[in-house]
Scaffold this motif. Structure first.
Motif, PDB file in Angstrom:
ATOM      1  N   VAL A  33      21.320  22.567  18.992  1.00  0.00           N
ATOM      2  CA  VAL A  33      21.565  23.722  19.868  1.00  0.00           C
ATOM      3  C   VAL A  33      21.314  23.408  21.332  1.00  0.00           C
ATOM      4  CG1 VAL A  33      20.903  25.252  17.975  1.00  0.00           C
ATOM      5  CG2 VAL A  33      19.230  24.713  19.761  1.00  0.00           C
ATOM      6  N   LYS A  34      20.827  22.227  21.612  1.00  0.00           N
ATOM      7  CA  LYS A  34      20.484  21.861  22.989  1.00  0.00           C
ATOM      8  C   LYS A  34      21.726  21.958  23.879  1.00  0.00           C
ATOM      9  CE  LYS A  34      17.311  18.849  22.905  1.00  0.00           C
ATOM     10  NZ  LYS A  34      16.561  17.572  22.765  1.00  0.00           N
ATOM     11  N   GLY A  35      21.570  22.618  25.007  1.00  0.00           N
ATOM     12  CA  GLY A  35      22.691  22.796  25.922  1.00  0.00           C
ATOM     13  C   GLY A  35      23.510  24.040  25.657  1.00  0.00           C
ATOM     14  N   ARG A  36      23.314  24.662  24.494  1.00  0.00           N
ATOM     15  CA  ARG A  36      24.061  25.884  24.146  1.00  0.00           C
ATOM     16  C   ARG A  36      23.150  27.105  24.055  1.00  0.00           C
ATOM     17  NH1 ARG A  36      26.443  26.358  19.310  1.00  0.00           N
ATOM     18  NH2 ARG A  36      24.973  24.963  18.243  1.00  0.00           N
ATOM     19  N   PHE A  37      21.925  26.915  23.587  1.00  0.00           N
ATOM     20  CA  PHE A  37      20.976  28.011  23.405  1.00  0.00           C
ATOM     21  C   PHE A  37      19.874  27.917  24.459  1.00  0.00           C
ATOM     22  CE2 PHE A  37      21.496  28.727  18.508  1.00  0.00           C
ATOM     23  CZ  PHE A  37      22.868  28.802  18.683  1.00  0.00           C
ATOM     24  N   THR A  38      19.361  29.073  24.850  1.00  0.00           N
ATOM     25  CA  THR A  38      18.251  29.133  25.797  1.00  0.00           C
ATOM     26  C   THR A  38      17.212  30.123  25.300  1.00  0.00           C
ATOM     27  OG1 THR A  38      19.728  28.655  27.657  1.00  0.00           O
ATOM     28  CG2 THR A  38      17.562  29.564  28.176  1.00  0.00           C
ATOM     29  N   ILE A  39      15.988  29.656  25.173  1.00  0.00           N
ATOM     30  CA  ILE A  39      14.879  30.528  24.784  1.00  0.00           C
ATOM     31  C   ILE A  39      14.145  30.968  26.047  1.00  0.00           C
ATOM     32  CG2 ILE A  39      13.264  28.609  24.448  1.00  0.00           C
ATOM     33  CD1 ILE A  39      12.041  30.226  22.127  1.00  0.00           C
ATOM     34  N   SER A  40      13.702  32.201  26.046  1.00  0.00           N
ATOM     35  CA  SER A  40      12.930  32.719  27.177  1.00  0.00           C
ATOM     36  C   SER A  40      11.975  33.780  26.658  1.00  0.00           C
ATOM     37  CB  SER A  40      13.860  33.297  28.247  1.00  0.00           C
ATOM     38  OG  SER A  40      14.624  34.375  27.737  1.00  0.00           O
ATOM     39  N   ARG A  41      11.126  34.253  27.548  1.00  0.00           N
ATOM     40  CA  ARG A  41      10.187  35.309  27.155  1.00  0.00           C
ATOM     41  C   ARG A  41       9.840  36.150  28.367  1.00  0.00           C
ATOM     42  NH1 ARG A  41       5.250  32.690  24.572  1.00  0.00           N
ATOM     43  NH2 ARG A  41       4.441  34.840  24.637  1.00  0.00           N
ATOM     44  N   ASP A  42       9.463  37.377  28.110  1.00  0.00           N
ATOM     45  CA  ASP A  42       9.007  38.292  29.139  1.00  0.00           C
ATOM     46  C   ASP A  42       7.651  38.817  28.682  1.00  0.00           C
ATOM     47  OD1 ASP A  42       8.461  40.527  30.739  1.00  0.00           O
ATOM     48  OD2 ASP A  42      10.572  40.981  31.018  1.00  0.00           O
ATOM     49  N   ASN A  43       6.599  38.321  29.299  1.00  0.00           N
ATOM     50  CA  ASN A  43       5.248  38.679  28.855  1.00  0.00           C
ATOM     51  C   ASN A  43       4.829  40.080  29.305  1.00  0.00           C
ATOM     52  OD1 ASN A  43       4.943  36.312  27.471  1.00  0.00           O
ATOM     53  ND2 ASN A  43       3.712  35.305  29.041  1.00  0.00           N
ATOM     54  N   VAL A  44       5.631  40.703  30.125  1.00  0.00           N
ATOM     55  CA  VAL A  44       5.374  42.103  30.485  1.00  0.00           C
ATOM     56  C   VAL A  44       6.011  43.020  29.451  1.00  0.00           C
ATOM     57  CG1 VAL A  44       5.788  43.913  32.192  1.00  0.00           C
ATOM     58  CG2 VAL A  44       5.174  41.590  32.929  1.00  0.00           C
ATOM     59  N   GLU A  45       7.238  42.670  29.040  1.00  0.00           N
ATOM     60  CA  GLU A  45       7.964  43.459  28.049  1.00  0.00           C
ATOM     61  C   GLU A  45       7.614  43.067  26.616  1.00  0.00           C
ATOM     62  OE1 GLU A  45       9.871  46.059  28.672  1.00  0.00           O
ATOM     63  OE2 GLU A  45       9.489  45.846  30.826  1.00  0.00           O
ATOM     64  N   ASN A  46       6.752  42.055  26.436  1.00  0.00           N
ATOM     65  CA  ASN A  46       6.367  41.591  25.093  1.00  0.00           C
ATOM     66  C   ASN A  46       7.586  41.236  24.245  1.00  0.00           C
ATOM     67  OD1 ASN A  46       3.767  42.074  25.866  1.00  0.00           O
ATOM     68  ND2 ASN A  46       3.341  43.645  24.337  1.00  0.00           N
ATOM     69  N   THR A  47       8.507  40.503  24.841  1.00  0.00           N
ATOM     70  CA  THR A  47       9.749  40.181  24.156  1.00  0.00           C
ATOM     71  C   THR A  47      10.130  38.720  24.386  1.00  0.00           C
ATOM     72  OG1 THR A  47      10.523  42.463  24.425  1.00  0.00           O
ATOM     73  CG2 THR A  47      12.176  40.808  23.905  1.00  0.00           C
TER      74      THR A  47
END
Length: 121
Positions: A64-78
């Motif tokens: 999935v490298k180059g196609r998928f991106t993981i992220s997070r929002d520690n304020v929205e807990n998501t």
């Protein structure tokens, strides 16, 4: 205790995009690394992506490298998994997970119930 709820799955044509979300309960979301895994019918659950507690470090499966991106929002807990250039072989149930470290194995403490992603050719 952390409860995880995934959303955003669905049916998409090859080449399309989806964004999965993983909403976490509790006030300690930033204390956990997050991971995304997937499981296709008849196959073992496999690692997709992981992100550190701060979000500074990310890890991806080669597929999935180059196609998928993981992220997070520690304020929205998501946590999010942005999936682009989807292929039929990406079809699976996608799970998010929380644990003390951004493991690339299934060594996470908490798991969501999964969301289905189907990519048509």
């Amino acid at each position: 205790q952390v409860q995880l709820v995934e959303s955003g799955g669905g049916l998409v044509q090859a080449g399309g995009s989806l964004r999965l979300s993983c909403a976490a309960s509790g006030r300690t979301f930033s204390s956990y690394a997050m991971g995304w895994f997937r499981q296709a019918p008849g196959k073992e659950r496999e690692f997709v992506a992981a992100i550190s507690r701060s979000g500074d470090n990310t890890y991806y499966a080669d597929s999935v490298k180059g196609r998928f991106t993981i992220s997070r929002d520690n304020v929205e807990n998501t946590s999010y998994l942005q999936m682009n250039s989807l292929k039929p072989e990406d079809t699976a149930v996608y799970y998010c997970a929380a644990g003390p470290w951004p493991y690339t194995s299934i060594s996470y403490t908490y798991w969501g119930q999964g969301t289905q992603v189907t990519v048509s050719s």
